[in-house]
Scaffold this motif. Structure first.
Motif, PDB file in Angstrom:
ATOM      1  N   LYS A  16      25.339  32.675  20.680  1.00 32.63           N
ATOM      2  CA  LYS A  16      25.690  31.487  20.067  1.00 32.63           C
ATOM      3  C   LYS A  16      24.656  30.565  19.829  1.00 32.63           C
ATOM      4  O   LYS A  16      23.824  30.341  20.539  1.00 32.63           O
ATOM      5  CB  LYS A  16      26.808  31.041  20.754  1.00 32.63           C
ATOM      6  CG  LYS A  16      28.009  31.671  21.273  1.00 32.63           C
ATOM      7  CD  LYS A  16      28.931  32.349  20.154  1.00 32.63           C
ATOM      8  CE  LYS A  16      30.018  33.145  20.517  1.00 32.63           C
ATOM      9  NZ  LYS A  16      30.428  33.965  19.637  1.00 32.63           N
ATOM     10  N   TYR A  17      25.035  29.749  18.662  1.00 31.54           N
ATOM     11  CA  TYR A  17      24.426  28.361  18.561  1.00 31.54           C
ATOM     12  C   TYR A  17      25.376  27.534  19.069  1.00 31.54           C
ATOM     13  O   TYR A  17      26.609  27.567  18.714  1.00 31.54           O
ATOM     14  CB  TYR A  17      23.420  28.348  17.464  1.00 31.54           C
ATOM     15  CG  TYR A  17      24.056  27.425  16.498  1.00 31.54           C
ATOM     16  CD1 TYR A  17      24.028  25.773  16.176  1.00 31.54           C
ATOM     17  CD2 TYR A  17      24.914  27.924  15.378  1.00 31.54           C
ATOM     18  CE1 TYR A  17      24.684  25.196  15.350  1.00 31.54           C
ATOM     19  CE2 TYR A  17      25.472  27.092  14.245  1.00 31.54           C
ATOM     20  CZ  TYR A  17      25.468  25.752  14.414  1.00 31.54           C
ATOM     21  OH  TYR A  17      26.193  24.801  13.754  1.00 31.54           O
ATOM     22  N   LYS A  20      23.210  20.552  17.615  1.00 31.60           N
ATOM     23  CA  LYS A  20      22.404  20.499  16.498  1.00 31.60           C
ATOM     24  C   LYS A  20      21.129  19.736  16.890  1.00 31.60           C
ATOM     25  O   LYS A  20      21.161  18.852  17.696  1.00 31.60           O
ATOM     26  CB  LYS A  20      22.710  19.795  15.310  1.00 31.60           C
ATOM     27  CG  LYS A  20      24.363  19.963  15.271  1.00 31.60           C
ATOM     28  CD  LYS A  20      24.644  20.947  13.829  1.00 31.60           C
ATOM     29  CE  LYS A  20      26.144  21.022  13.380  1.00 31.60           C
ATOM     30  NZ  LYS A  20      26.346  22.234  12.802  1.00 31.60           N
ATOM     31  N   SER A 106      33.747  29.673   7.874  1.00 31.56           N
ATOM     32  CA  SER A 106      32.780  28.755   7.060  1.00 31.56           C
ATOM     33  C   SER A 106      31.410  29.431   6.590  1.00 31.56           C
ATOM     34  O   SER A 106      30.865  29.193   5.715  1.00 31.56           O
ATOM     35  CB  SER A 106      32.603  27.386   7.391  1.00 31.56           C
ATOM     36  OG  SER A 106      32.177  27.267   8.798  1.00 31.56           O
ATOM     37  N   GLY A 139      26.065  25.931   9.831  1.00 29.91           N
ATOM     38  CA  GLY A 139      25.106  26.409  10.448  1.00 29.91           C
ATOM     39  C   GLY A 139      24.853  27.697  10.767  1.00 29.91           C
ATOM     40  O   GLY A 139      23.669  28.432  10.653  1.00 29.91           O
ATOM     41  N   ARG A 143      23.269  33.571   8.274  1.00 28.05           N
ATOM     42  CA  ARG A 143      23.406  34.781   8.999  1.00 28.05           C
ATOM     43  C   ARG A 143      24.351  35.827   8.052  1.00 28.05           C
ATOM     44  O   ARG A 143      24.013  36.985   7.992  1.00 28.05           O
ATOM     45  CB  ARG A 143      23.820  34.953  10.424  1.00 28.05           C
ATOM     46  CG  ARG A 143      23.138  33.979  11.101  1.00 28.05           C
ATOM     47  CD  ARG A 143      23.614  34.167  12.679  1.00 28.05           C
ATOM     48  NE  ARG A 143      24.942  33.932  12.562  1.00 28.05           N
ATOM     49  CZ  ARG A 143      25.594  32.961  13.577  1.00 28.05           C
ATOM     50  NH1 ARG A 143      24.773  32.067  14.290  1.00 28.05           N
ATOM     51  NH2 ARG A 143      26.855  32.907  13.568  1.00 28.05           N
ATOM     52  N   ASP A 282      34.861  32.197  19.333  1.00 28.98           N
ATOM     53  CA  ASP A 282      33.942  30.916  18.843  1.00 28.98           C
ATOM     54  C   ASP A 282      34.979  29.840  18.997  1.00 28.98           C
ATOM     55  O   ASP A 282      35.580  29.641  19.683  1.00 28.98           O
ATOM     56  CB  ASP A 282      33.619  31.496  17.411  1.00 28.98           C
ATOM     57  CG  ASP A 282      32.636  32.433  17.401  1.00 28.98           C
ATOM     58  OD1 ASP A 282      31.491  32.616  17.897  1.00 28.98           O
ATOM     59  OD2 ASP A 282      32.942  34.007  17.061  1.00 28.98           O
TER      60      ASP A 282
END
Ligand code: PMV
Length: 325
Positions: A16-17, A20, A106, A139, A143, A282
């Motif tokens: 994961k990220y 920010k 999103s 973000g 991907r 998530d």
């Protein structure tokens, strides 16, 4: 008028990220590694029209709430600046699952939006440009532009402009991701707000950043070798570290529901019995379980018996976003 339609699949982060480095540019603090799926996704049509005096958004057949329209309009503004397109747009977007299910993402929404808008603008296709525009919306959205196993690195972390690359195509490894859909709990706080709260208040945030590169390299290696045990272990660990940031934030927040925990115990019980299955989650209550293709049926049947699981979907690695018309 200038129009185009694009389809983008959902992607799920295996590493994961969370957090920010720059909020104004929506720049992730770390890299991430994901799997692009097949069925779940978003189809979006963008029509630039000289007669319009603002952007509009229809989502799943209904005019979208103003906050969603503004977020889309902000990204369209960047597309206009980058492509030279001078007109406002009518955007119509449909998710393969209802937006309210909490499974619509999103990531697929913004990947489909920028691809359709860029195509409609007539500008020359450029992956790094598209990735940057998609990132401004979400973000994780860049991907979804690529298929299979994908790595995204933000600028700065690698001493260059950052990159988006495919580590391996979907055909490389026929895994399955079995999605346990729980009664939709509200996704509060949203990921941007949650990430900021964790960055500013969790005592573990620096440890998260410090341990992240090792997760990325173990996951990269596991994908190259098709090593489910190694990929699964690092995926679970990355997920649990991310959720540990949420409960250690002030004030704390937790995306899990009681059935989320029940699914985790089921997965661990299967593993104790020798079945190679691993979970990730998530910013929501649903659980995604990674397994070999041959075990997917058994896993799906087992998960549908867990109280609180409403529906089970079996997903497979898929191709990236594409222009449809
Ligand atoms: O795409 P965003 O900015 O809403 O954040 C996505 C965050 C996670 O899904 C939790 C992790 C990830 O890397 O996808």
């Amino acid at each position: 008028m200038k129009a185009a339609r694009a389809w983008a699949p959902v992607n799920v982060a295996l590493v994961k990220y969370w957090g920010k480095q720059r909020l104004d540019e929506n720049l992730p603090a770390t890299g991430s590694l994901s799997l692009t799926l097949t069925e779940l996704g978003t189809s979006t049509e963008v029509v630039f029209d000289p007669a319009l005096d603002g952007d509009s958004l229809v989502l799943d057949g209904r005019p979208a709430p103003d906050a969603a329209r503004q977020r889309v309009s902000a990204v369209l503004e960047l597309v206009r600046q980058a492509s030279g397109m001078g007109w406002f747009a009518r955007v119509e977007s449909r998710n393969t699952v209802p937006t309210a299910s909490g499974l619509a993402s999103s990531a697929s929404a913004f990947a489909a939006l920028v691809l359709a808008a860029w195509q409609a603008s007539g500008a020359r296709r450029d992956l790094s440009r598209l990735a940057e525009l998609a990132r401004r919306g979400s973000g994780s959205a860049p991907r979804s532009l690529l298929g299979g196993f994908v790595e995204l690195q933000p600028p700065g972390s690698a001493g260059d402009g950052g990159w988006l690359r495919q580590l391996a195509p979907a055909e490389h490894w026929p895994l399955r991701l079995v999605v346990a859909v729980l009664a939709a709990g509200s996704k509060r706080p949203g990921s941007t707000e949650g990430m900021e709260r964790s960055r500013l208040t969790s005592p573990y945030y620096q440890d998260w950043l410090a341990t992240h590169p090792a997760d990325m390299s173990r996951a990269r290696q596991a994908v190259a070798r098709r090593d489910l045990q190694q990929l699964g272990e690092v995926m679970e660990s990355s997920c649990l570290k991310m959720h540990a940031l949420t409960i250690s934030s002030r004030p704390p927040f937790l995306y899990w529901r009681p059935a989320t925990v029940a699914v985790l115990h089921q997965v661990w019980e299967w593993r104790r019995g020798g079945l190679p299955v691993f979970f990730t989650m998530d910013a929501g209550p649903h659980v995604k379980v990674l397994c070999n293709a041959g075990d997917a049926r058994r896993v799906a049947e087992g998960l549908s018996q867990v109280p609180g699981v409403e529906r089970v979907l079996v997903e497979r690695p898929g191709a990236g976003a594409r222009v449809v018309s």
